[in-house]
Design an enzyme around this catalytic site. Structure first.
Site, PDB file in Angstrom:
ATOM      1  N   ASN A  17       0.846  -1.195   0.000  1.00  0.00           N
ATOM      2  CA  ASN A  17       0.000   0.000   0.000  1.00  0.00           C
ATOM      3  C   ASN A  17       0.876   1.238   0.000  1.00  0.00           C
ATOM      4  OD1 ASN A  17       0.351   1.042   2.877  1.00  0.00           O
ATOM      5  ND2 ASN A  17      -0.220  -1.095   3.239  1.00  0.00           N
ATOM      6  N   ARG A  18       0.254   2.398  -0.089  1.00  0.00           N
ATOM      7  CA  ARG A  18       1.007   3.622  -0.326  1.00  0.00           C
ATOM      8  C   ARG A  18       1.408   4.366   0.939  1.00  0.00           C
ATOM      9  NH1 ARG A  18      -2.229   7.266  -3.689  1.00  0.00           N
ATOM     10  NH2 ARG A  18      -0.321   8.494  -3.648  1.00  0.00           N
TER      11      ARG A  18
END
Ligand code: CTP
Ligand code: CA
Length: 245
Positions: A34-35
């Protein structure tokens, strides 16, 4: 000792902070991630240390350079990658903590199987189907364990639990509704609620958050640099752990 000599307002408090985002391996060279950059969690660990706390930072794939933190007194850093590694590290460290702040973005699912060798296109054709299985909910598990320890007693002073919720909801009322349901579902004392999107929240240096109590009350709001936001979150611990008059 060092903690007692420090005159910061969190002196003597042992704070566990998770930061970054977990990665779930697919094969030796690939992962689902994920970011989350880890900036908010690292800012929390830095601020807590500077305010006198003894801090354990569990960092999952943070994009921030941790080198400047390694020299700080009273700060321990553990690096992890997958959710399983994060869970093990948290469950080990939490027994020596007065507060836990789960700023890490934890993968909700992981691949059911991890290939031992690189997955080859030739063996897959035009579609690749992945089966994902749910990960344990570390935050909810910690809160459930605490509730069990204190079954039938009130209050539960041994551990303060703070969760994070990054939602794509931009409407404030709907965001609050999501947050109130989540803080109850998790069983944490507080939830740090914010809106994220393609450009906001992740990897940026600023953040805007609402601090919700388990009862659903707004107990604080903060907007600005991640250090400023970190300090407002840590104020929750100062209030809770301040000596009673
Ligand atoms: N969290 C956790 N373990 C997980 C998933 C989340 O400990 N397996 C923690 C996060 O670190 C965060 C909080 O739970 O502090 C909320 O995470 P979030 O992803 O917002 O909540 P979920 O329950 O996973 O709900 P959803 O992603 O569906 O919104
Ligand atoms: Ca999630």
């Amino acid at each position: 000792d060092e903690a007692a000599r420090s005159n910061g307002d969190l002196a003597g408090l042992r704070v566990l902070v998770t930061a970054g985002g977990t990665r779930e391996p697919l094969d030796p060279v690939r992962y689902i991630g994920n970011r989350s950059s880890g900036k908010q969690g690292v800012a929390l660990a830095t601020a807590a240390t500077e305010r006198g706390a003894t801090v354990h930072l569990i960092a999952a794939n943070v994009e921030v350079d941790l080198a400047p933190l390694l020299g700080l007194p009273r700060l321990t850093v553990t690096r992890v990658s997958s959710t399983a590694e994060l869970a093990t590290a948290v469950h080990t460290a939490v027994v020596e903590s007065d507060a836990v702040i789960m700023a890490a973005a934890v993968a909700d699912y992981r691949p059911e199987t991890v290939a031992e060798a690189k997955i080859k296109k030739d063996s897959q054709g035009d579609r690749l189907e992945l089966t994902l299985v749910k990960n344990p909910d570390i935050l909810a598990d910690i809160a459930a364990a605490r509730a069990e320890r204190h079954a039938g007693t009130e209050p539960q002073p041994d551990l303060t639990i703070i969760g994070f919720a990054a939602e794509t909801e931009t409407d404030r009322d709907r965001l609050l509704t999501l947050g109130r349901a989540k803080v109850v579902r998790k069983g944490s004392d507080y939830l740090v609620l914010n809106t994220v999107g393609w450009s906001a929240g992740f990897a940026t240096d600023v953040n805007t958050v609402i601090l919700l109590s388990n009862a659903g009350d707004i107990v604080g709001e903060a907007s600005g640099g991640k250090r400023e936001v970190a300090d407002r979150i840590l104020d929750l611990l100062r209030l809770k752990h301040a000596p009673q008059p």
